[in-house]
Motif scaffolding. Structure first.
Motif, PDB file in Angstrom:
ATOM      1  N   THR A   3       0.938  -1.323   0.128  1.00  0.00           N
ATOM      2  CA  THR A   3      -0.026  -0.007  -0.014  1.00  0.00           C
ATOM      3  C   THR A   3       0.899   1.203  -0.009  1.00  0.00           C
ATOM      4  OG1 THR A   3      -1.712  -1.260   1.273  1.00  0.00           O
ATOM      5  CG2 THR A   3      -1.975   1.146   1.395  1.00  0.00           C
ATOM      6  N   TRP A   4       0.639   2.154  -0.662  1.00  0.00           N
ATOM      7  CA  TRP A   4       1.372   3.422  -0.879  1.00  0.00           C
ATOM      8  C   TRP A   4       0.066   4.768  -0.892  1.00  0.00           C
ATOM      9  CZ3 TRP A   4       1.918   0.115  -5.198  1.00  0.00           C
ATOM     10  CH2 TRP A   4       1.163   0.745  -6.254  1.00  0.00           C
ATOM     11  N   ILE A   5       0.795   5.803  -0.707  1.00  0.00           N
ATOM     12  CA  ILE A   5       0.112   6.947  -1.010  1.00  0.00           C
ATOM     13  C   ILE A   5      -0.294   7.448  -2.577  1.00  0.00           C
ATOM     14  CG2 ILE A   5      -0.092   9.613  -0.312  1.00  0.00           C
ATOM     15  CD1 ILE A   5       0.917   8.758   2.485  1.00  0.00           C
ATOM     16  N   SER A   6      -1.298   7.446  -3.144  1.00  0.00           N
ATOM     17  CA  SER A   6      -1.223   7.751  -4.599  1.00  0.00           C
ATOM     18  C   SER A   6      -1.333   9.556  -4.568  1.00  0.00           C
ATOM     19  CB  SER A   6      -2.567   7.298  -4.912  1.00  0.00           C
ATOM     20  OG  SER A   6      -2.662   5.851  -5.163  1.00  0.00           O
ATOM     21  N   LEU A  19       3.138  26.577   9.347  1.00  0.00           N
ATOM     22  CA  LEU A  19       4.665  26.916   9.215  1.00  0.00           C
ATOM     23  C   LEU A  19       5.580  25.984   9.875  1.00  0.00           C
ATOM     24  CD1 LEU A  19       4.145  30.745   9.572  1.00  0.00           C
ATOM     25  CD2 LEU A  19       3.928  29.395   7.410  1.00  0.00           C
ATOM     26  N   GLY A  20       5.170  25.626  11.163  1.00  0.00           N
ATOM     27  CA  GLY A  20       6.211  24.716  11.988  1.00  0.00           C
ATOM     28  C   GLY A  20       5.946  23.192  12.106  1.00  0.00           C
ATOM     29  N   ASN A  21       4.892  22.828  11.122  1.00  0.00           N
ATOM     30  CA  ASN A  21       4.615  21.455  11.252  1.00  0.00           C
ATOM     31  C   ASN A  21       3.795  21.046  12.444  1.00  0.00           C
ATOM     32  OD1 ASN A  21       4.918  20.905   8.372  1.00  0.00           O
ATOM     33  ND2 ASN A  21       7.294  20.364   8.984  1.00  0.00           N
ATOM     34  N   ALA A  22       3.314  21.924  13.219  1.00  0.00           N
ATOM     35  CA  ALA A  22       2.806  21.514  14.549  1.00  0.00           C
ATOM     36  C   ALA A  22       1.568  21.021  14.465  1.00  0.00           C
ATOM     37  CB  ALA A  22       3.073  22.801  15.500  1.00  0.00           C
ATOM     38  N   SER A  23       0.642  21.613  13.578  1.00  0.00           N
ATOM     39  CA  SER A  23      -0.608  21.229  13.270  1.00  0.00           C
ATOM     40  C   SER A  23      -0.809  20.807  11.685  1.00  0.00           C
ATOM     41  CB  SER A  23      -1.380  22.464  13.606  1.00  0.00           C
ATOM     42  OG  SER A  23      -2.889  22.175  13.612  1.00  0.00           O
ATOM     43  N   CYS A  24      -0.746  19.689  11.562  1.00  0.00           N
ATOM     44  CA  CYS A  24      -0.879  19.084  10.102  1.00  0.00           C
ATOM     45  C   CYS A  24      -1.780  18.220   9.666  1.00  0.00           C
ATOM     46  CB  CYS A  24       0.710  18.643   9.681  1.00  0.00           C
ATOM     47  SG  CYS A  24       1.848  19.738  10.176  1.00  0.00           S
ATOM     48  N   PRO A  25      -3.037  18.346  10.084  1.00  0.00           N
ATOM     49  CA  PRO A  25      -3.841  17.116   9.537  1.00  0.00           C
ATOM     50  C   PRO A  25      -4.016  17.313   7.868  1.00  0.00           C
ATOM     51  CG  PRO A  25      -5.143  19.268  10.254  1.00  0.00           C
ATOM     52  CD  PRO A  25      -3.681  19.537  10.489  1.00  0.00           C
ATOM     53  N   ASP A  26      -4.107  15.990   7.434  1.00  0.00           N
ATOM     54  CA  ASP A  26      -3.961  15.659   6.217  1.00  0.00           C
ATOM     55  C   ASP A  26      -4.919  14.664   5.611  1.00  0.00           C
ATOM     56  OD1 ASP A  26      -2.822  16.310   3.511  1.00  0.00           O
ATOM     57  OD2 ASP A  26      -0.796  16.373   4.435  1.00  0.00           O
ATOM     58  N   LEU A  27      -5.109  14.584   4.373  1.00  0.00           N
ATOM     59  CA  LEU A  27      -6.103  13.456   3.682  1.00  0.00           C
ATOM     60  C   LEU A  27      -5.349  12.921   2.595  1.00  0.00           C
ATOM     61  CD1 LEU A  27      -9.381  15.155   3.739  1.00  0.00           C
ATOM     62  CD2 LEU A  27      -8.875  13.403   5.101  1.00  0.00           C
ATOM     63  N   PHE A  28      -5.348  11.697   2.363  1.00  0.00           N
ATOM     64  CA  PHE A  28      -4.625  10.928   1.310  1.00  0.00           C
ATOM     65  C   PHE A  28      -5.327   9.930   0.703  1.00  0.00           C
ATOM     66  CE2 PHE A  28      -1.422  12.465   4.307  1.00  0.00           C
ATOM     67  CZ  PHE A  28      -0.641  13.431   3.289  1.00  0.00           C
ATOM     68  N   GLY A  33      -7.498   2.390  -3.141  1.00  0.00           N
ATOM     69  CA  GLY A  33      -8.899   3.072  -3.142  1.00  0.00           C
ATOM     70  C   GLY A  33      -9.090   3.785  -1.556  1.00  0.00           C
ATOM     71  N   ARG A  34      -8.700   3.173  -0.673  1.00  0.00           N
ATOM     72  CA  ARG A  34      -8.752   3.469   0.649  1.00  0.00           C
ATOM     73  C   ARG A  34      -8.295   4.833   0.882  1.00  0.00           C
ATOM     74  NH1 ARG A  34      -6.191  -0.783   4.385  1.00  0.00           N
ATOM     75  NH2 ARG A  34      -4.603  -0.580   3.126  1.00  0.00           N
ATOM     76  N   PHE A  35      -8.366   5.491   2.010  1.00  0.00           N
ATOM     77  CA  PHE A  35      -8.207   6.906   2.468  1.00  0.00           C
ATOM     78  C   PHE A  35      -7.335   6.714   3.793  1.00  0.00           C
ATOM     79  CE2 PHE A  35     -11.593   7.224  -0.294  1.00  0.00           C
ATOM     80  CZ  PHE A  35     -11.179   8.043  -1.243  1.00  0.00           C
ATOM     81  N   ALA A  36      -6.230   7.553   3.914  1.00  0.00           N
ATOM     82  CA  ALA A  36      -5.438   7.597   5.005  1.00  0.00           C
ATOM     83  C   ALA A  36      -5.792   9.076   5.676  1.00  0.00           C
ATOM     84  CB  ALA A  36      -3.999   7.409   4.877  1.00  0.00           C
ATOM     85  N   VAL A  37      -6.103   9.397   6.903  1.00  0.00           N
ATOM     86  CA  VAL A  37      -6.203  10.734   7.618  1.00  0.00           C
ATOM     87  C   VAL A  37      -5.249  10.760   8.699  1.00  0.00           C
ATOM     88  CG1 VAL A  37      -7.694  11.894   8.832  1.00  0.00           C
ATOM     89  CG2 VAL A  37      -8.742  10.521   7.253  1.00  0.00           C
ATOM     90  N   ILE A  38      -4.409  11.830   8.839  1.00  0.00           N
ATOM     91  CA  ILE A  38      -3.740  12.363   9.758  1.00  0.00           C
ATOM     92  C   ILE A  38      -4.461  13.381  10.611  1.00  0.00           C
ATOM     93  CG2 ILE A  38      -1.452  13.675  10.356  1.00  0.00           C
ATOM     94  CD1 ILE A  38      -0.143  12.671   7.694  1.00  0.00           C
ATOM     95  N   GLY A  39      -4.791  13.079  11.782  1.00  0.00           N
ATOM     96  CA  GLY A  39      -5.422  14.032  12.641  1.00  0.00           C
ATOM     97  C   GLY A  39      -5.114  13.719  14.151  1.00  0.00           C
ATOM     98  N   GLY A  79     -14.522  14.689  -6.953  1.00  0.00           N
ATOM     99  CA  GLY A  79     -13.919  14.260  -8.380  1.00  0.00           C
ATOM    100  C   GLY A  79     -13.729  12.532  -8.227  1.00  0.00           C
ATOM    101  N   LEU A  80     -13.787  12.225  -7.254  1.00  0.00           N
ATOM    102  CA  LEU A  80     -13.597  10.802  -7.155  1.00  0.00           C
ATOM    103  C   LEU A  80     -14.559   9.855  -7.749  1.00  0.00           C
ATOM    104  CD1 LEU A  80     -12.469  10.467  -3.452  1.00  0.00           C
ATOM    105  CD2 LEU A  80     -10.920  10.368  -5.469  1.00  0.00           C
TER     106      LEU A  80
END
Length: 80
Positions: A3-6, A19-28, A33-39, A79-80
């Motif tokens: 599995t990898w991030i597309s 600016l300092g990567n202190a709060s970096c929620p993200d969606l991938f 076809g699955r999704f990864a969440v940083i939160g 768009g998915l």
């Protein structure tokens, strides 16, 4: 299968003002076809508040992302 991030969905944390990567929620989107969440893991705080028809396995966590993170990903999700 490996599995990898597309791709990232929405704006990067830097584009959202981190600016300092202190709060970096993200969606991938992942290659399978699955999704990864940083939160923020808020399982302890929200587990008891789940509605009666919701549950989670012991290996699952309730992860919170900012509203801006999700809204900035809206066009990519549509768009998915």
């Amino acid at each position: 299968m490996t599995t990898w991030i597309s791709r990232r969905l929405g704006a990067s944390p830097a584009e959202r003002g981190s600016l300092g990567n202190a709060s970096c929620p993200d969606l991938f989107e992942l290659n399978d076809g699955r999704f990864a969440v940083i939160g923020t893991d808020m399982t302890a705080e929200l587990d008891a508040a789940l509605p009666p028809d919701a549950s989670r396995a012991a290996y699952e966590r309730i992860v919170v992302i900012t509203r801006e993170t999700l809204l900035r990903a809206k066009d990519d999700i549509a768009g998915l």
